[in-house]
Write a protein that holds these residues in place. Structure first.
Motif, mmCIF file in Angstrom:
data_model
loop_
_atom_site.group_PDB
_atom_site.id
_atom_site.type_symbol
_atom_site.label_atom_id
_atom_site.label_comp_id
_atom_site.label_asym_id
_atom_site.label_seq_id
_atom_site.Cartn_x
_atom_site.Cartn_y
_atom_site.Cartn_z
ATOM 1 N N GLN A 81 -2.308 -2.239 -1.279
ATOM 2 C CA GLN A 81 -1.377 -1.132 -1.518
ATOM 3 C C GLN A 81 -2.027 -0.010 -2.312
ATOM 4 O O GLN A 81 -1.730 1.163 -2.114
ATOM 5 C CB GLN A 81 -0.143 -1.661 -2.255
ATOM 6 N N PHE A 82 -2.928 -0.392 -3.183
ATOM 7 C CA PHE A 82 -3.632 0.624 -3.959
ATOM 8 C C PHE A 82 -4.476 1.507 -3.046
ATOM 9 O O PHE A 82 -4.513 2.727 -3.183
ATOM 10 C CB PHE A 82 -4.512 -0.036 -5.016
ATOM 11 N N LEU A 83 -5.143 0.861 -2.069
ATOM 12 C CA LEU A 83 -5.975 1.634 -1.146
ATOM 13 C C LEU A 83 -5.139 2.604 -0.323
ATOM 14 O O LEU A 83 -5.572 3.708 -0.006
ATOM 15 C CB LEU A 83 -6.740 0.695 -0.208
ATOM 16 N N ARG A 84 -3.938 2.166 0.045
ATOM 17 C CA ARG A 84 -3.065 3.040 0.829
ATOM 18 C C ARG A 84 -2.639 4.256 0.019
ATOM 19 O O ARG A 84 -2.395 5.323 0.552
ATOM 20 C CB ARG A 84 -1.806 2.276 1.244
ATOM 21 N N ASN A 85 -2.496 4.045 -1.274
ATOM 22 C CA ASN A 85 -1.873 5.073 -2.089
ATOM 23 C C ASN A 85 -2.444 5.051 -3.503
ATOM 24 O O ASN A 85 -1.775 4.668 -4.446
ATOM 25 C CB ASN A 85 -0.361 4.807 -2.113
ATOM 26 N N GLY A 88 -0.461 6.647 -6.401
ATOM 27 C CA GLY A 88 0.914 6.227 -6.671
ATOM 28 C C GLY A 88 1.936 7.271 -6.305
ATOM 29 O O GLY A 88 2.898 7.509 -7.025
ATOM 30 N N ARG A 89 1.737 7.902 -5.170
ATOM 31 C CA ARG A 89 2.691 8.925 -4.752
ATOM 32 C C ARG A 89 3.910 8.289 -4.095
ATOM 33 O O ARG A 89 4.027 7.080 -4.010
ATOM 34 C CB ARG A 89 2.001 9.931 -3.831
ATOM 35 N N ASP A 90 4.786 9.115 -3.570
ATOM 36 C CA ASP A 90 6.118 8.714 -3.111
ATOM 37 C C ASP A 90 6.148 7.437 -2.279
ATOM 38 O O ASP A 90 7.077 6.661 -2.371
ATOM 39 C CB ASP A 90 6.747 9.843 -2.285
ATOM 40 N N ALA A 94 8.837 3.531 -1.007
ATOM 41 C CA ALA A 94 9.223 3.160 0.340
ATOM 42 C C ALA A 94 8.746 1.757 0.696
ATOM 43 O O ALA A 94 9.469 0.991 1.325
ATOM 44 C CB ALA A 94 8.661 4.165 1.347
ATOM 45 N N PHE A 95 7.538 1.414 0.282
ATOM 46 C CA PHE A 95 7.022 0.073 0.577
ATOM 47 C C PHE A 95 7.807 -0.995 -0.175
ATOM 48 O O PHE A 95 8.164 -2.014 0.360
ATOM 49 C CB PHE A 95 5.539 -0.032 0.209
ATOM 50 N N GLY A 96 8.055 -0.739 -1.440
ATOM 51 C CA GLY A 96 8.798 -1.698 -2.238
ATOM 52 C C GLY A 96 8.104 -3.032 -2.343
ATOM 53 O O GLY A 96 6.914 -3.147 -2.073
ATOM 54 N N PHE A 97 8.842 -4.058 -2.714
ATOM 55 C CA PHE A 97 8.267 -5.396 -2.851
ATOM 56 C C PHE A 97 9.038 -6.370 -1.958
ATOM 57 O O PHE A 97 9.265 -7.509 -2.294
ATOM 58 C CB PHE A 97 8.307 -5.867 -4.297
#
Ligand SMILES: [Zn+2]
Length: 100
Positions: A81-85, A88-90, A94-97
């Protein structure tokens, strides 16, 4: 045996079962360079030098300490998830947990 805790989701990282990812972050505050318009007919360099020193000192004195250096452990999920974003933008909201 060393146990690592993911700095993002606070889950324990079992390094026998999954890799551990380390994110190293360095932040440097970049001050704008002071540039002066120099006319061809200016030959008083000492005056210019004093002006530059004055500007530099004032600028540095007012500048807060913004540099930062950190190292963070991430589990495989958080790494993805860090690589995707990375910033830490919006999208994070949306992904949530939900996959837990
Ligand atoms: Zn995690």
């Amino acid at each position: 045996m060393i146990h690592y805790i993911c700095d993002r989701c606070k889950r324990q990282i079992n390094t026998n079962e999954q890799p551990r990812y380390v994110v190293q972050i360095e932040i440097h505050s970049m001050a704008d360079e002071v540039t002066l318009d120099i006319d061809d007919d200016i030959d008083q360099l000492s005056e210019l030098h004093q002006a530059l020193e004055g500007l530099a000192c004032d600028h540095l004195d007012d500048e807060p300490e913004l540099d930062h250096r950190g190292s963070y452990d991430l589990c495989a999920d958080c790494h993805r998830q860090f690589l995707r974003n990375p910033l830490g933008r919006d999208a994070v909201a949306a992904f949530g947990f939900s996959n837990n």
